[in-house]
Design a protein around this motif. Sequence first.
Motif, PDB file in Angstrom:
ATOM      1  N   LEU A   1      27.982  46.022  21.917  1.00 22.96           N
ATOM      2  CA  LEU A   1      27.352  45.396  20.747  1.00 22.96           C
ATOM      3  C   LEU A   1      28.282  44.366  20.100  1.00 22.96           C
ATOM      4  O   LEU A   1      27.836  43.308  19.639  1.00 22.96           O
ATOM      5  CB  LEU A   1      26.936  46.460  19.720  1.00 22.96           C
ATOM      6  CG  LEU A   1      25.662  47.251  20.061  1.00 22.96           C
ATOM      7  CD1 LEU A   1      25.489  48.447  19.134  1.00 22.96           C
ATOM      8  CD2 LEU A   1      24.416  46.365  20.004  1.00 22.96           C
ATOM      9  N   GLU A   2      29.570  44.678  20.105  1.00 19.10           N
ATOM     10  CA  GLU A   2      30.559  43.750  19.540  1.00 19.10           C
ATOM     11  C   GLU A   2      30.581  42.440  20.347  1.00 19.10           C
ATOM     12  O   GLU A   2      30.594  41.341  19.782  1.00 19.10           O
ATOM     13  CB  GLU A   2      31.938  44.429  19.577  1.00 19.10           C
ATOM     14  CG  GLU A   2      32.956  43.774  18.664  1.00 19.10           C
ATOM     15  CD  GLU A   2      34.305  44.496  18.772  1.00 19.10           C
ATOM     16  OE1 GLU A   2      35.311  43.787  18.913  1.00 19.10           O
ATOM     17  OE2 GLU A   2      34.322  45.754  18.756  1.00 19.10           O
ATOM     18  N   ILE A   3      30.578  42.574  21.691  1.00 18.67           N
ATOM     19  CA  ILE A   3      30.573  41.398  22.578  1.00 18.67           C
ATOM     20  C   ILE A   3      29.294  40.580  22.359  1.00 18.67           C
ATOM     21  O   ILE A   3      29.319  39.347  22.337  1.00 18.67           O
ATOM     22  CB  ILE A   3      30.718  41.832  24.060  1.00 18.67           C
ATOM     23  CG1 ILE A   3      32.111  42.435  24.289  1.00 18.67           C
ATOM     24  CG2 ILE A   3      30.472  40.667  25.013  1.00 18.67           C
ATOM     25  CD1 ILE A   3      32.243  43.223  25.581  1.00 18.67           C
TER      26      ILE A   3
ATOM     27  N   GLU B   1      29.445  50.637  21.454  1.00 19.89           N
ATOM     28  CA  GLU B   1      29.985  49.870  20.325  1.00 19.89           C
ATOM     29  C   GLU B   1      30.625  48.563  20.804  1.00 19.89           C
ATOM     30  O   GLU B   1      30.446  47.507  20.204  1.00 19.89           O
ATOM     31  CB  GLU B   1      31.021  50.701  19.543  1.00 19.89           C
ATOM     32  CG  GLU B   1      30.450  51.876  18.764  1.00 19.89           C
ATOM     33  CD  GLU B   1      30.058  53.056  19.651  1.00 19.89           C
ATOM     34  OE1 GLU B   1      30.521  53.114  20.825  1.00 19.89           O
ATOM     35  OE2 GLU B   1      29.259  53.905  19.186  1.00 19.89           O
ATOM     36  N   ARG B   2      31.392  48.672  21.917  1.00 14.34           N
ATOM     37  CA  ARG B   2      32.080  47.485  22.450  1.00 14.34           C
ATOM     38  C   ARG B   2      31.062  46.463  22.967  1.00 14.34           C
ATOM     39  O   ARG B   2      31.212  45.256  22.746  1.00 14.34           O
ATOM     40  CB  ARG B   2      33.034  47.924  23.581  1.00 14.34           C
ATOM     41  CG  ARG B   2      33.802  46.772  24.237  1.00 14.34           C
ATOM     42  CD  ARG B   2      34.827  46.144  23.319  1.00 14.34           C
ATOM     43  NE  ARG B   2      35.445  44.954  23.916  1.00 14.34           N
ATOM     44  CZ  ARG B   2      35.490  43.760  23.373  1.00 14.34           C
ATOM     45  NH1 ARG B   2      34.962  43.543  22.173  1.00 14.34           N
ATOM     46  NH2 ARG B   2      36.087  42.745  23.976  1.00 14.34           N
TER      47      ARG B   2
ATOM     48  N   LYS C   1      27.481  40.429  19.582  1.00 12.08           N
ATOM     49  CA  LYS C   1      27.558  39.743  18.279  1.00 12.08           C
ATOM     50  C   LYS C   1      28.441  38.494  18.378  1.00 12.08           C
ATOM     51  O   LYS C   1      28.100  37.438  17.824  1.00 12.08           O
ATOM     52  CB  LYS C   1      28.101  40.701  17.214  1.00 12.08           C
ATOM     53  CG  LYS C   1      27.074  41.732  16.750  1.00 12.08           C
ATOM     54  CD  LYS C   1      27.678  42.780  15.835  1.00 12.08           C
ATOM     55  CE  LYS C   1      26.699  43.907  15.560  1.00 12.08           C
ATOM     56  NZ  LYS C   1      27.312  45.013  14.821  1.00 12.08           N
ATOM     57  N   GLN C   2      29.573  38.619  19.099  1.00  7.15           N
ATOM     58  CA  GLN C   2      30.468  37.461  19.274  1.00  7.15           C
ATOM     59  C   GLN C   2      29.779  36.365  20.111  1.00  7.15           C
ATOM     60  O   GLN C   2      29.859  35.181  19.800  1.00  7.15           O
ATOM     61  CB  GLN C   2      31.773  37.895  19.953  1.00  7.15           C
ATOM     62  CG  GLN C   2      32.657  38.762  19.064  1.00  7.15           C
ATOM     63  CD  GLN C   2      33.731  39.503  19.863  1.00  7.15           C
ATOM     64  OE1 GLN C   2      33.774  39.442  21.092  1.00  7.15           O
ATOM     65  NE2 GLN C   2      34.601  40.221  19.150  1.00  7.15           N
TER      66      GLN C   2
ATOM     67  N   PRO D   1      21.270  42.066  17.591  1.00  2.64           N
ATOM     68  CA  PRO D   1      22.082  42.505  18.731  1.00  2.64           C
ATOM     69  C   PRO D   1      21.442  43.668  19.500  1.00  2.64           C
ATOM     70  O   PRO D   1      21.582  43.747  20.721  1.00  2.64           O
ATOM     71  CB  PRO D   1      23.409  42.927  18.092  1.00  2.64           C
ATOM     72  CG  PRO D   1      23.113  43.120  16.635  1.00  2.64           C
ATOM     73  CD  PRO D   1      22.004  42.176  16.319  1.00  2.64           C
TER      74      PRO D   1
ATOM     75  N   TYR E   1      20.840  43.945  23.492  1.00  8.82           N
ATOM     76  CA  TYR E   1      21.373  45.118  24.217  1.00  8.82           C
ATOM     77  C   TYR E   1      20.278  45.737  25.095  1.00  8.82           C
ATOM     78  O   TYR E   1      20.482  46.005  26.283  1.00  8.82           O
ATOM     79  CB  TYR E   1      21.905  46.152  23.213  1.00  8.82           C
ATOM     80  CG  TYR E   1      22.562  47.357  23.845  1.00  8.82           C
ATOM     81  CD1 TYR E   1      23.944  47.446  23.953  1.00  8.82           C
ATOM     82  CD2 TYR E   1      21.797  48.415  24.354  1.00  8.82           C
ATOM     83  CE1 TYR E   1      24.555  48.549  24.541  1.00  8.82           C
ATOM     84  CE2 TYR E   1      22.391  49.514  24.948  1.00  8.82           C
ATOM     85  CZ  TYR E   1      23.770  49.576  25.037  1.00  8.82           C
ATOM     86  OH  TYR E   1      24.369  50.664  25.635  1.00  8.82           O
TER      87      TYR E   1
END
Length: 669
Positions: free
Chosen positions: A604-606, A601-602, A608-609, A551, A555
């Motif tokens: 990176l979360e998106i 953080e958000r 990963k999803q 990720p 990014y």
Amino acid sequence: MGANSSSISELPENEYLKKLSGAEPISENDPFWNQLLSFSFSTPTNSADLKLLEEATISVCKSLVEKNPRTGNLGSLIKVFLSRTKELKISAECQNHLFIWQAHNALFIICCLLKVFISRMSEEELQLHFTYEEKAPGSYGTECEDLIEELLCCLIQLIVEIPLLDITYSISLEAVTTLVVFLSCQLFHKEILRESIIHKYLMHGRCLPYTSRLVKTLLYNFIRQERSPPPGTHVFQQQTDGGGLLYGIASGVATGLWTVFTLGGVGSKPTPQLEQCSPLANQSLLLLLVLANLTDAPDTPNPYRQAIMSFKNTQDSTAFSSSNPHAFQINFNSLYTALCEQQRSDQATLLLYMLLHQNSNVRTYVLARTDIENLVLPILEILYHVEERNSHHVYMALIILLILTEDDGFNRSIHEVILKNITWYAERVLTEISLGSLLILVVIRTIQYNMTRTRDKYLHTNCLAALANMSAQFRSLHQYAAQRIISLFSLLSKKHNKVLEQATQSLRGSLGSNDSPLPDYAQDLNVIEEVIRMMLEIINSCLTNSLHHNPNLVYALLYKRDLFEQFRTHPSFQDIMQNIDLVISFFSSRLEQAGAELSVERVLEIIKQGAVALPKDRLRKFPELKFKYVEEEQPEEFFIPYVWSLVYNSAVALYWNPHDIQLFTMDSG
């Protein structure tokens, strides 16, 4: 060292050396030899004293060269040494200090004389000096034809058979040093020696059966790193039973007759350089490298290289191949530990390269180690301090990485090794990072250093090849490593635009003038575009094979997406840009849907999803990036001068006049 330099300069006036190099033949049984060989001498190690010793030896040698054809005194000295070595093993077991001491002194004188002879005459002339005997003036006999072979064979036997004790350390070191000196004729030739008398002796005849034992002993000397014993241990201890009288006699001889040759004596301190290392280990490794890089004879391959290519682990019970008579076994665990600990020196890195490249048993063992970081970290440190290292050391370190990255298991395992606090990495505090991410950081830093300083295409190629080999297995890249990959691409992009602009301006200017020749911007542009292409292939390889594991790379890619815009329609990059473009578009649209003002953080979360949701079949498949190191044709043209530059710069207690060296220029060492 506490050496008395003026004493060395007085050596040519010493009555015993004058007699040795004089007009009078001295028989092997003459009491003179006992007197000549009874001196207490700590070999000087600083260059000033070594230079003085060399100059003093030259003076003695000039007289010996002139008189030896009639006296045969060089041959007599060698025969005295040979007769004394017959009892050396027993002397070591019986702690006979006097015997070993005198044999060492004989060899020390032989080595000093040989060094000057070899630097001043051809091998044919040297061979002739070994045949002269005390006969009618100017004549020589044939029964001593092989005195050179006898001496070489004796030195090898001494190295492999005499147990390494405090009292035998000096003579073992001197034997290794004398073999290095015997082979030093290469230093005085510009071209690589392919037909050498000394090489022939070492590869045939009586020396040949000792090949594997010699290589094994030299390797074990390197592995053990035995420190030099305290000064004086090779000379008599007064407290030994019955030794008082012997000591008194010997020291009486030494002080009465050889005062000018007592340099520091038994109470001197070793130099700081020698306190940190083992002279015997260092000299043994240099001799091993010299032997391994001798050129093949027309009728036979180099047996020392064959031995290095085929030795096995002591735990390997498979049968030896009958095709290689020089195979042997050695403890791989001890060898691995020594290689990990010694990488700060050029010669240890060169040995590691040779073993990984030439010996498949060692390569398989190293790649199976679960503590591979102990080997890789010292190699990365060499590359990190590229400014302080010579270019050859950097090349060897890079090629070692390239060889390791040919193995997929290695490329996977390095991302599983987590390191804490890499103190030598100064650009950024790395409290926790995988070995794989650190390797990427150091290789990218080497590429950037090369772009701004040396601009060496060979260095670029090897760095990029190592990254390419690893790219399909990139896992959980550290955010800093991901940033540096994209930063390198940014740097290349700027360089590309700059050269393109220069080429355009140059073309415009040349239309109005026919006077000056055009700079070759086309070639520069071609090189940069090759590197850009390779970087895009590395990024693409990671995205197509392990996007969901990285990720941080996605990014960094999104953060600098504008960089890639100009290459989308470029004919050289269109194909490889398709996947990168698709990934950027896919994740950009998901981020837009999530709204503005997103935290790191958000994001990176998106990512990963999204990595799970991205349809893999939309990514175009490219051939796997795999590069294999292949040694160039005639590798000896590179390795032989390199090895001898290491001998010249790092051998213990050996000095050669830089003006005499023909093989390499002084700055190449």
